[in-house]
Design an enzyme around this catalytic site. Sequence first.
Site, PDB file in Angstrom:
ATOM      1  NE  ARG A   1      37.674 -33.701 -40.504  1.00 37.14           N
ATOM      2  CZ  ARG A   1      36.875 -32.708 -40.094  1.00 37.14           C
ATOM      3  NH1 ARG A   1      36.923 -31.543 -40.679  1.00 37.14           N
ATOM      4  NH2 ARG A   1      36.046 -32.882 -39.076  1.00 37.14           N
ATOM      5  CB  THR A   2      36.577 -40.516 -42.301  1.00 34.94           C
ATOM      6  OG1 THR A   2      37.477 -39.952 -41.347  1.00 34.94           O
ATOM      7  CG2 THR A   2      37.054 -41.904 -42.667  1.00 34.94           C
TER       8      THR A   2
ATOM      9  CE  LYS B   1      13.638 -52.095 -39.728  1.00 39.51           C
ATOM     10  NZ  LYS B   1      13.311 -52.681 -41.050  1.00 39.51           N
TER      11      LYS B   1
ATOM     12  NE  ARG C   1      34.678 -42.842 -38.360  1.00 37.42           N
ATOM     13  CZ  ARG C   1      35.139 -41.591 -38.415  1.00 37.42           C
ATOM     14  NH1 ARG C   1      34.368 -40.585 -38.050  1.00 37.42           N
ATOM     15  NH2 ARG C   1      36.367 -41.335 -38.845  1.00 37.42           N
TER      16      ARG C   1
ATOM     17  CG  HIS D   1      40.693 -43.185 -38.145  1.00 39.59           C
ATOM     18  ND1 HIS D   1      40.351 -43.499 -39.444  1.00 39.59           N
ATOM     19  CD2 HIS D   1      40.176 -41.952 -37.906  1.00 39.59           C
ATOM     20  CE1 HIS D   1      39.661 -42.488 -39.953  1.00 39.59           C
ATOM     21  NE2 HIS D   1      39.533 -41.546 -39.051  1.00 39.59           N
TER      22      HIS D   1
END
Length: 305
Positions: A53-54, A83, A104, A132
């Site tokens: 969703r986000t 890396k 995120r 959030h």
Amino acid sequence: MKNILTTKQFTKEEIEKILSRALLMESDLKEGRVEKLLSDKVIACIFFEPSTRTRLSFETAAIRLGANIISVENAEVSSSSFKGETIEDTARILSCYADAIVMRHNKPGAVEIAAGVSTKPIINAGDGANQHPSQALLDVYTIKKEHGRLDNLSVAFAGDLKNSRPLHSLIPILLFYPNNTFYFISPRELAIPEDLRKELKDKKIKFIETQNLEETLPKVNVLYMTRVQKERFKNIEDYEKVKDLYLLKKVHLELLKKEAIIMHALPRVNEIDHAIDNDKRACYFRQAENGLYVRMALLLYIFGL
Ligand code: NCD
């Protein structure tokens, strides 16, 4: 430059402005008259943790407003982070290419560190169990739309209250509004963080911590179910012990008030029986839809538009 890192950064006025803008976005979108205000912008979405969703609603929001997107999913393995590149270097590079970054990350505070070096605005799309903010804003947008108010509510949260970043982000917004009572339903291991408990006590907010879902159901206007955050557990046995403690089933619906709403940030695993999806109080899909309108408003907000 406006970042969105935590809901604690906002004033009540700013929140209300964002909610009004989101309402406008919803009606503009439904009537097919969204202005392409971001047509000269590139938005970078970089997700070091899974998302449906986000990420996709931010990308849709950007596209609806005319922006272009560059997007990295599974960034923990598909970007140079794999890396050994630092989050600072990744942020510096993205801010050379894009006009804003939606990020995120699994580590609390990582997005704030990225924002410290980025020359472009950053939106925190979830940092570990911390914050959030866009979720919390779509949650209050949903509560306002469903109940017509953000005060005088009895709001229950059930499940993993220790690790739920939606909860940690939503409470600071609801504290702007008077006479809200909170019920925190969880096993002891997943109770709300101590700093939140202390803040609520200091502010003399009415809150009840309990393990009993059934007893709490008749008292609330908002029931917010949360997923037990498997990915935050250090060992799987601890997760197994608590993962299925609160499952909302059809029998529970009789205990809930007629006007109550059932929320969930989704994804649900074993918190809400699919058999209740058609009950009109189940509003988690409407809640997810609202994410699009709120994220359109947030993209405009960071550009000062
Ligand atoms: C939430 C999250 O990522 O914190 N999901 C979401 O953004 N819709 C809740 C969760 O994953 O349990």
